[in-house]
Every structure is written in structure tokens, then in C-alpha cells.
Scaffold this active site. Structure first.
Site, PDB file in Angstrom:
ATOM      1  N   ASP A   3       0.808  -1.236   0.000  1.00 37.73           N
ATOM      2  CA  ASP A   3       0.000   0.000   0.000  1.00 37.73           C
ATOM      3  C   ASP A   3       0.838   1.283   0.000  1.00 37.73           C
ATOM      4  OD1 ASP A   3      -2.345  -1.406   0.012  1.00 37.73           O
ATOM      5  OD2 ASP A   3      -2.543  -1.417   2.186  1.00 37.73           O
TER       6      ASP A   3
ATOM      7  N   ASN B  86      23.075   6.821 -18.677  1.00 36.93           N
ATOM      8  CA  ASN B  86      24.461   7.325 -18.739  1.00 36.93           C
ATOM      9  C   ASN B  86      24.527   8.848 -18.875  1.00 36.93           C
ATOM     10  OD1 ASN B  86      23.326   7.292 -21.317  1.00 36.93           O
ATOM     11  ND2 ASN B  86      25.290   7.009 -22.324  1.00 36.93           N
TER      12      ASN B  86
ATOM     13  N   GLU C 237      28.144  -4.717 -22.740  1.00 41.08           N
ATOM     14  CA  GLU C 237      28.573  -4.900 -24.136  1.00 41.08           C
ATOM     15  C   GLU C 237      29.949  -4.316 -24.445  1.00 41.08           C
ATOM     16  OE1 GLU C 237      25.677  -3.108 -26.727  1.00 41.08           O
ATOM     17  OE2 GLU C 237      25.592  -1.248 -25.590  1.00 41.08           O
TER      18      GLU C 237
END
Length: 788
Positions: free
Chosen positions: A167, A536, A633
Site C-alpha cells: 500500500d 548514462n 557490451e
């Protein structure tokens, strides 16, 4: 040389201490993540940690309900909803005799540190227990049940609370554990219902949980663009039936095919009379003849897997709770505290101050002082309500202020979930402020090509739940096309710009503000709202879109871990997006329970890779026979995903096998999460209000002209507040080569992630340890800052 004032928890030793963790009251998704963090952090610092099963009932009954926890016993808990250690309402603990039994059971296990995860009732009970502790021990001695020596060694009970409640009804914290997951369930249902409602031109009345607090109803209404919302803190006026029916009728007249009305289960009118879903349905059918259906969500909202936000929140709070207990046991008379979240920061507050303030809310509502109740709920609740009012009540053209200003909105960079909600909010707030709003398609590229058109209130209906960018977005920077962009601003008489996007949006705004000396057209108020999955952007802790991406990563990791459960000894290597920024990998790793996360910001070499393989080899000898490795990556150009996969496969031969998975663009797609919808909506509304104020200040001699640095700003969240910062000042904070800020707050979460994965590390706790007071937890709103 400057002395290092930072404080590390290595100085806090848990040896010889016993910590117990229990969940009490209603269950909430994320409780298991908090339990896991308490157990692993406790074991890490050398303490003994115990589960107390079935909440206070288990503490009173003792026996097998109190058992020592191990590192492995909390494995696989992170992604499970509810509470694995059980919760129960306990009448016996409310009696003195019950608390006496509970005290005896704790003393027999030498437990003097208690971590309670529950609502205000559970935490109030814990505080009373603590206050009575010495008296209870004396009684046990008199009854001959414990020795004088046991009393001496267990003389003080230390308590730290964490609020688990869907809640979000506890004062002193912006979010409670479970609230975000409950919003996920509600929004999933609303999104599904909207498609069927649209097909049949239906009105849906949805009841959501919230007997005493309207937070879930209000935020879900904000996140789905509901036509009307009923909450206990804001009872409608006496003529609400007429007003609501008129609004629903107007919406249909404008070809809107569906209406959504959201009702908190505790909704009341201004005479404290309950407003029910059935009453609203009968009213709409009787007055308007609309095909109307009622859906009561009920316990669906408590169920399901916890969201990424709840896992991270609960993990941070669990670690903070252990630190608070260790510090409390090293000092006398530390009041029981509760670990809270304010803005983006974990803080400790005196438990009873928060409970008292929470009770004040109910008192104000009972006395019909509803404005006081909203204010006592806190700035976060208040701002949600203000934003909802701004966006939901459309004024007639004759009621709008006439500003004669033209404001353009554009998306720049890669698409991010939540962008559309931000555009909708900006357009509607702008129209409410009297501006003419213009939409620019395809970012700066569309700007110089003249892809600009006026956008009206109805044009952005239903945008909040849509992923991607409906305006279209490109990575093109304005630098090479300044002449043409200036010309278009002149043609359309654009007096202010709102840019919603990622790193290109930030660089683009820098280029426009730098060109002000040459082009008067750019001497107008310009503001940027960060929206990128990579998170970023300098000047902001959070960006629109990153929460949706984190949920995509977490969901995928959950499925991958599940697939591994049927296969013995398997390690998964997963590549995440983020460019050079390791936010998604690190925070996704924390939410998914990763063993290792490789990022650009923390350089690693072949020795680290070897150590990680050895760590996993040791793990495979335990009952947890699977591993999860995340790789950003661009973390290292030589150690790419294939290299790491091949290295792990080679080194793990005979011990574990490997699989790899590159998540790719699925992290950018999908419907925006409730957090991103809500965050985007509020931030864009705040940005447009700043635009209005700055336009008025810079309107002189019949035209808008401003070239001061503070009129080309980025609006970002910094720790506890939303702050407008000149982009020219942020230049020094930026690593432009790698497109990341030079300092990133989330790097402080990396040691926490490593600890929970059983690595020895150094953890800076300088921010922790200061007990604050409820009245002082939020900064005052200033010209440059505003709470969210």
C-alpha cells in the site's frame, strides 16, 4: 595529504552476535530479497543468522520455527513472490504472556538483534517488545527459566525495521517493499483491459487495494491515464456524480472509445461514506447508458514475482539493516530504527517517529482534514496527486491562461520506454499553462527538415502505455544543421524547447546553447529530460527507460536460471546493453542474483577471470549448481562475450558447462514499467512548469530573449531531489569519449552485489549510520530543486 574520512564496514565485526529475521503482517513481493540480503550480509560479517518462521507466531511458539540460516538456504529466493519464511497475524504476541514466551525463545538462541519486515503494526509491536525487554528478562529469571548469566549476555534487544507493504502507507519512506511490484500487476491488468474496452467501447471500473491509503490507485491512474480516480485522501465534492458523468460523456463525444475509472478499496466521499465500484457502475449505466464492467483485482496485486525495483530496494535495505544492527549493538540506547528510501538514498529514521506520523494521517482523515493527510503522507504522495490533477482535468479553452508562447517537444537518441508518457505529460501541462504545443518528429533531423506540427490535448490520449517513441527519434546531432534549425524556429516562432532523450539529446542541447552567440533563435529557455535505457546522462541518477530495461534483463535472467534448475552445474553468460555504462549490467546483476558482472568502469584482467572461474567451481560443490555472469557490451574490447564464454567453457570442463545469451534490443522494447510511466510523467510536468516560469522571466520588449547558462538546463534526480542544472556546468562532469558521467552513484552498489555473491570486498558505508528525523528527511524546494 588529505586524510581518508570514509568509513568501511570491515571495522564492524559481527562475530559472536546473533541476528534473527522475520516477516510479519500481509505479505509483499520483495520480502524474500530482503531476507536473503539480511542472511548473507549477516553471515558475511561473521554473525549467526536465524530465520523466524511464521512471523511473531513463530517467535512465540519457538521450537522448529527458529532455525539457523545458511548461505545456501536463501538461494533461489530472489525471484519468488510473497515470503518463503511465512507470515501470520499473531494475537498472542499482543499479550504480555505471549511476549514473555517470545523473549524466552530468543534468549535460548542468544538472539539480541531483530530484523522485522512488515507494516506499521508489526514494527510498533517490535518496538514495544524492545521497551519491555529488560522487564521480561527479569520475569524469566524470577520464574527460573533463564540464568543471571543469560540475562547479562542478552541484556539489550536491538531492532531494525524494513517496511514491507504493497500500500506504500508508511510515512518516512518514498517507497515500501512490494509497492512497485503491486503496480506492475495493476498496470498489466489495466493494459490488458484497455484493449478489450477499446474493442467494445466499454467503461471499466477497477478496484485496487488501499483500505487506508490511495497510493496504488493514484499512481496507477497516473500511469495509465485513467479518466477518474477515487482515493481516501481526496474525497470528491458533493456534485461529483454530475462532474464525472459529464467528463465521461465529453470523452466519448471526442471519439475516445474507452473509459477507465480506478477506485481504491477505501475510497470515501466528503461525508465519509464509502464509494463502491458497483455504485459507480450503476451510476454510469443509469445516467449515460454506457456498457460498463467492474473488475476487482484483489490478491492478484500481492502475487507474482517481484519487480527489479523491489529486489534492488529490498537488497539495499537488507544490507543497511544489518549495518544498523551492528552499529546499534556497539552503542547503548540506540532507538529502534527503520530503513527508508528518500529519493534515491537509503536513510535510517527513528521507528516510532515514522509510526507516529503514519497514525497522524489516519487521525487527520478521521477529522476530515484531508489536505493535512495528503501533506503528512509526504512530498512523493503530494507530487503524484498534484501531477494527476494537472493532467486529468481538462479546462475549457475559455478557462486557459493565454500565454502566446509556442513550445516545441522532441525525442532525441535511441527509443526508451516511457518517452511517450513524458511527451503526453509535457503537451497536456503546456496546454493547461496556456502555451501552444508543437511536436517535432524524428529528433533534430526532423527539426531541420521542418517536420513540425501543432499537437493538441486529444492527440496524446493513450500514450502512457506505449513503448518506443511515437514522435520518432534519431541520433542526429544539431551541430551541422544549426542554420536550418534556427530558420525553423523562426518560421514556427518557437519560444522554448523540451528535449526528451539520451546522450545525443544532452550533447545536442550543449551545441544549441553554445551557438546562442551566433543565433538569437536559440536564446530561449531550453530543458532536457533524460530518457535512455543506458542511464548514462551526467546530472541525473536515473533516466526514463532504464527501469523497463532492468525488468527485461531480470525477467530473462529468471527464465534462464529456471532452465538451469533442471540441468546440473551450468553457467550462463549474458550480455547486456549500455554502451560503456555498466549501470544495466550491475543493477540487473544485483536484481537477478548474478555471481559476477563485468563492466568498463571497473577494469579486469585474465587473473580476475581466472579467479571468477575458480569461485564458480567452488560454488558447484555446494547445493547451488548454477551460475550467472553478466557482461556489459563494451566492458572490454578483447574480452568479448565469445572470449569469456570460451574461457569459462574450457576452464570449467568436467565441473560445469556454459551457455551464452545476448539480450540485444529486447531491452529497449516492450510496454514501459509503472516506474518509467510515473517518473516520465512527473519529470516532464516539472520541466514544463520550469519552462513557463522561465518564459515569463525572459519576456521583455515583446519578445523572449535569454542567454544565461541557467536557461539551458537538464532536469535530473540527484540523491534526494529533482534539480535543474545548466548543461554548460555538466560539461566538466562528462567523459565524452565513452559517453558516461565521470562519477556514477551506482558504483557503490557493486560491493553489495559482490558480497551477496560471496566475494570478499571493501564496502564504503560513509553514507550510512546517520539516524535522521522524519521532519528533516526532505530538502526544502528551492528555485533549482524540486522533490519528485
Amino acid at each position: 595529504m588529505r586524510q581518508d574520512t570514509r568509513k568501511y564496514f570491515e571495522n564492524l565485526d559481527g562475530a559472536g552476535k546473533c541476528i534473527a529475521v522475520l516477516t510479519s503482517g500481509g505479505d509483499a513481493q520483495g520480502m524474500n530479497a530482503a531476507v536473503r540480503a539480511v542472511v548473507r550480509m549477516g553471515i558475511y560479517v561473521g554473525a549467526k543468522v536465524y530465520f523466524i518462521h511464521e512471523g511473531y507466531q513463530g517467535m512465540v511458539d519457538g521450537g522448529d520455527n527458529i532455525i539457523e540460516a545458511t548461505w545456501e538456504s536463501v538461494s533461489s529466493m530472489l525471484q519468488v513472490g510473497g515470503t518463503v519464511i511465512g507470515s501470520a497475524r499473531c494475537k498472542e504476541f499482543r499479550t504480555h504472556e505471549g511476549r514473555l514466551k517470545a523473549a524466552l525463545n530468543l534468549v535460548k538462541h542468544s538472539i539480541t538483534n531483530l530484523c522485522v519486515i512488515g507494516g506499521d503494526g508489526s514494527l510498533t509491536g517490535a518496538n514495544l517488545f524492545r521497551e519491555e525487554w529488560s522487564g521480561l528478562l527479569n520475569e524469566l529469571v524470577e520464574q527460573g527459566l533463564v540464568s543471571e548469566e543469560e540475562v547479562r549476555s542478552n541484556s539489550e534487544l536491538h531492532i531494525v525495521g524494513m517496511v514491507g507493504s504493497i500500500d506504500n502507507d508508511f510515512c518516512g519512506t518514498d517507497m515500501t517493499i512490494g509497492t512497485d511490484s503491486a503496480l506492475h500487476r495493476i498496470i498489466e491488468v489495466v493494459d490488458a483491459i484497455m484493449t478489450t474496452a477499446q474493442s467494445h467501447q466499454r467503461t471499466f471500473v477497477l478496484e485496487v487495494m488501499g483500505r487506508h491509503c490511495g497510493y496504488l490507485a493514484m499512481v496507477s491512474a497516473l500511469a495509465c491515464g485513467a479518466d477518474w480516480v477515487f482515493i481516501p485522501e481526496m474525497p470528491p465534492e458533493d456534485d461529483w456524480e454530475d462532474v464525472m458523468c459529464q467528463k465521461l460523456s465529453e470523452n466519448r463525444a471526442e471519439r475516445k472509445r474507452l473509459n477507465i475509472i480506478i477506485v481504491a478499496e477505501g475510497a470515501i466521499d466528503c461525508h465519509n461514506k464509502p464509494i463502491t465500484c458497483d455504485y459507480i457502475k450503476d451510476l454510469v449505466v443509469r445516467r449515460l447508458g454506457f456498457d460498463t464492467r467492474v473488475t476487482i483485482l484483489g490478491h492478484v496485486q500481492r502475487g507474482g514475482t517481484p519487480s527489479a525495483f523491489d529486489r534492488i530496494l529490498a537488497s539495499r535495505m537488507g544490507v543497511e539493516a544489518v549495518l544498523a544492527l551492528l552499529e546499534a549493538s556497539d552503542s547503548d540506547n540506540t532507538p529502534a530504527c527503520v530503513v527508508s528510501l528518500v529519493g534515491n538514498q537509503a536513510v535510517r529514521l527513528p521507528l516510532m517517529e515514522c509510526v507516529q506520523m503514519t497514525q497522524e494521517v489516519q487521525k487527520a482523515m478521521d477529522e476530515k482534514k484531508f489536505e493535512d493527510a495528503v501533506r503528512l503522507r509526504g512530498r512523493s504522495f503530494e507530487n503524484n496527486l498534484v501531477t494527476y490533477r494537472l493532467l486529468s482535468h481538462r479546462k475549457a479553452d475559455s478557462e486557459l491562461p493565454s500565454s502566446s508562447f509556442n513550445v516545441a517537444v522532441l525525442n532525441v537518441g535511441a527509443p526508451a520506454a516511457g518517452m511517450n508518457g513524458a511527451v503526453r505529460s509535457a503537451v497536456r501541462v503546456g496546454i493547461t499553462e496556456g502555451h501552444k504545443m508543437f511536436a517535432v518528429n524524428d529528433g533534430f533531423e526532423g527539426f531541420y527538415k521542418g517536420q513540425i506540427k501543432e499537437i493538441k490535448w486529444g492527440d496524446v490520449g493513450g500514450w502512457t502505455g506505449q513503448g518506443g517513441s511515437l514522435l520518432g527519434t534519431k541520433r542526429t546531432l544539431p551541430g551541422a544543421h544549426l542554420d536550418k534549425i534556427a530558420e525553423q524556429m523562426r518560421i514556427y516562432n518557437i519560444n522554448a524547447l523540451l528535449v526528451i532523450g539520451g546522450f545525443e539529446a544532452y550533447v545536442g542541447l550543449l551545441e544549441l546553447s553554445t551557438a546562442r552567440d551566433k543565433y538569437n533563435e536559440f536564446c530561449v529557455p531550453m530543458v532536457m529530460v533524460p530518457a535512455t535505457v543506458s542511464n548514462n546522462i551526467p546530472g541525473s541518477d536515473l533516466s526514463i527507460g532504464s527501469d523497463t530495461a532492468l525488468n527485461a534483463i531480470t525477467d530473462t535472467c529468471d527464465r534462464i536460471k529456471q532452465s538451469a534448475s533442471g540441468t546440473k552445474r551450468r553457467v550462463f553468460i549474458i550480455e547486456t546493453m549500455g554502451g560503456y555504462c555498466g549501470y544495466l549490467a550491475t543493477v540487473g546483476g544485483l536484481a537477478a542474483g548474478a555471481d559476477t558482472v563485468y563492466i568498463y568502469e571497473e577494469p579486469f584482467d585474465i587473473r580476475d577471470l581466472q579467479a571468477n572461474v575458480e569461485h564458480l567451481t567452488q560454488k558447484m560443490k555446494t547445493s547451488i549448481q548454477r551460475g550467472l555472469v553478466l557482461r556489459n557490451e563494451n566492458c572490454n574490447e578483447n574480452f568479448n562475450t565469445d572470449f569469456i564464454y570460451q574461457l569459462y567453457s574450457e576452464e570449467g570442463q568436467g565441473v560445469f558447462d556454459c551457455r551464452k545469451n545476448i539480450l540485444g534490443h529486447m531491452q529497449q522494447g516492450g510496454a514501459p514499467s509503472p516506474f518509467d510511466r510515473n517518473f516520465g510523467t512527473k519529470v516532464a510536468a516539472k520541466a514544463i512548469q520550469w519552462v513557463t516560469k522561465t518564459l515569463k522571466e525572459s519576456f521583455k520588449g515583446g519578445r523572449v530573449f535569454t542567454n544565461s547558462p541557467d536557461t539551458a538546463c537538464l532536469l535530473g534526480m540527484r540523491r534526494r531531489a529533482m534539480v535543474f542544472q545548466p548543461v554548460s556546468q555538466l560539461r566538466d562532469e562528462t567523459d565524452f569519449v565513452h559517453r558516461i558521467p565521470k562519477e556514477q552513484w551506482w558504483l557503490k552498489l557493486r560491493p553489495l552485489m559482490k558480497i551477496l555473491a560471496k566475494y570478499k570486498t571493501s564496502y564504503d558505508v560513509s553514507d550510512s549510520g546517520q539516524l535522521e528525523h522524519v521532519t528533516q528527511i526532505r530538502p526544502r524546494e528551492t528555485k533549482t530543486s524540486a522533490d519528485i
